[in-house]
Design an enzyme around this catalytic site. Structure first.
Site, PDB file in Angstrom:
ATOM      1  N   SER A 193      -8.268  26.651  20.957  1.00 53.92           N
ATOM      2  CA  SER A 193      -7.817  27.260  22.202  1.00 53.92           C
ATOM      3  C   SER A 193      -6.470  26.697  22.657  1.00 53.92           C
ATOM      4  CB  SER A 193      -8.909  27.094  23.272  1.00 53.92           C
ATOM      5  OG  SER A 193      -8.762  28.115  24.205  1.00 53.92           O
ATOM      6  N   LYS A 197      -3.141  26.315  20.153  1.00 51.08           N
ATOM      7  CA  LYS A 197      -1.716  26.571  20.405  1.00 51.08           C
ATOM      8  C   LYS A 197      -0.943  25.295  20.042  1.00 51.08           C
ATOM      9  CE  LYS A 197      -3.199  28.720  24.846  1.00 51.08           C
ATOM     10  NZ  LYS A 197      -3.857  29.939  24.648  1.00 51.08           N
ATOM     11  N   TRP A 285     -10.668  37.534  25.912  1.00 46.94           N
ATOM     12  CA  TRP A 285      -9.517  36.903  26.585  1.00 46.94           C
ATOM     13  C   TRP A 285      -8.442  36.536  25.555  1.00 46.94           C
ATOM     14  CZ3 TRP A 285      -7.657  37.071  31.166  1.00 46.94           C
ATOM     15  CH2 TRP A 285      -6.963  36.035  31.777  1.00 46.94           C
ATOM     16  N   HIS A 338     -16.133  31.933  22.558  1.00 46.86           N
ATOM     17  CA  HIS A 338     -14.923  31.121  22.455  1.00 46.86           C
ATOM     18  C   HIS A 338     -15.279  29.628  22.351  1.00 46.86           C
ATOM     19  CE1 HIS A 338     -10.718  30.180  23.587  1.00 46.86           C
ATOM     20  NE2 HIS A 338     -11.226  29.244  24.369  1.00 46.86           N
TER      21      HIS A 338
END
Ligand code: GCU
Length: 354
Positions: A193, A197, A285, A338
């Site tokens: 998540s 990144k 999302w 997620h």
């Protein structure tokens, strides 16, 4: 044109820069991403030393060893220390290594199945991101390494927290390499998540990471921004402005049309090395389809170098549970929410051990 290529064409992406010298190409991309999204990582040489604070030589029923270190890094603003934990398989051979940028030191939600990783012959080192820089807007870059690097008042490309967390993963590797335990062609950086990144940005800047593993990184990570559903630049820069440089927020809304990059640039910065993206079927999302298309769009960076990029059988979107990992870019679509789980770790380790 296949359905997937048509969908991709409809996103109107900027073309990847290309130079036949992959290193020049990478530097160009890193420059674009530094200027526009993650900010500039301060450029200086640091020394890293590690102090062993705990050892367990017969961990995991004697199949592995576990160590805690306190690392100290020199910076122009003063020394900075943070903890690092390492689990290694019990063998004299050099082993693959995953540097995991972790949310927590403990493992409450099963995010790191450490024993399984070690039993597959892979070492895992983990640093905790909040030991490096606070994940808080209120902190205002006052804690962790942030105050060691004065912010430039007139600049709009100051590094954000993602850059700081990524920098610390590289400093961890500086130390880990001194141990002489690892197969240098099989060194990976991984995160989930916001830390996916971070892993991508770390891998873009540090070519010693031969594998870059991004789990559910979504918006401003491993998902294309143009045409994305779920989180948008306006959302992420409203809630987490401190993750990025100041300029990034200026691309929110319609301004995205003028954004000189999209997230396939970030994946492409890993060429000619390896990159894997893991998406979760219920993670709207992050947007699994835009994560998949990001892999497709980045593929050109490898293909232009004569390498296999992303190989999607029949040019189709994967079924839930499938993993496409025959090229230098891998993508898997896992059933569920997620979060990283065993299925993700196993998909990344399969790719790393190929
Ligand atoms: C938020 C944020 C995401 C991020 C995620 C996470 O949902 O909007 O961009 O990836 O947190 O790090 O778990």
């Amino acid at each position: 044109m296949s359905f997937i290529n048509e969908t991709l064409a409809s996103r109107g992406l900027p073309e990847l820069p290309f130079d036949p010298d992959p290193e020049k190409n990478r530097q160009r991309i890193v420059d674009i991403l530094s200027e526009n999204i993650y900010g500039r990582t301060p450029d200086f040489k640091s020394e890293v030393s590690g102090k062993l604070t705990y050892r367990h030589e017969k961990c995991f029923a004697g199949h592995g060893k576990h160590y805690h270190y306190s690392l100290t890094v020199t910076t122009p603003g003063g020394d900075f220390s943070f903890p690092l934990r390492l689990s290694v398989p019990n063998t004299d051979k050099k082993v693959p290594l995953i540097v995991y940028i972790s949310f927590a030191i403990d493992n409450p939600s099963g995010m790191i199945p450490e024993e399984e990783i070690v039993s597959r012959g892979v070492a895992v080192a983990r640093l905790v991101y909040t030991d490096i820089a606070a994940d808080s807007r209120e902190d205002g870059f006052r804690s962790g390494i942030a105050p060691l690097f004065p912010r430039r008042a007139d600049a709009d490309d100051n590094w954000g927290a993602i850059g700081m967390w990524a920098w610390a993963a590289s400093r961890s590797l500086d130390f880990l390499l001194t141990l002489g335990l690892f197969d240098e062609e099989k060194i990976a950086v991984m995160g989930h998540s916001r830390l996916g990144k971070t892993a991508l940005w770390c891998g873009a800047q540090d070519t010693r990471f031969r594998y870059v593993l991004s789990n559910n990184a979504g918006c401003s990570g491993d998902a294309l921004t143009r045409g994305k559903v779920g989180e948008q630049i306006a959302d992420i820069t409203r809630v987490f402005p401190y993750w990025f440089c100041e300029k990034y927020a200026s691309y929110a809304g319609d301004a995205i049309a003028g954004m000189p990059f999209d997230q396939h640039f970030l994946l492409a910065a890993a060429a000619p090395r390896h990159v894997a993206v893991g998406a979760s079927s219920l993670d709207i999302w992050a947007d699994p389809e835009s994560e998949y298309l990001c892999c497709k769009a980045a593929s050109a960076a490898w293909e232009k170098l004569g390498l296999t990029g992303f190989i999607a059988p029949d040019d189709r979107y994967p079924k839930v549970g499938e993993s496409f990992d025959d090229g230098h870019i891998a993508f898997h679509l896992r059933e569920g929410e997620h979060s990283p789980c065993r299925a993700d770790w196993n998909a990344y380790i399969d790719f790393l051990l190929k």
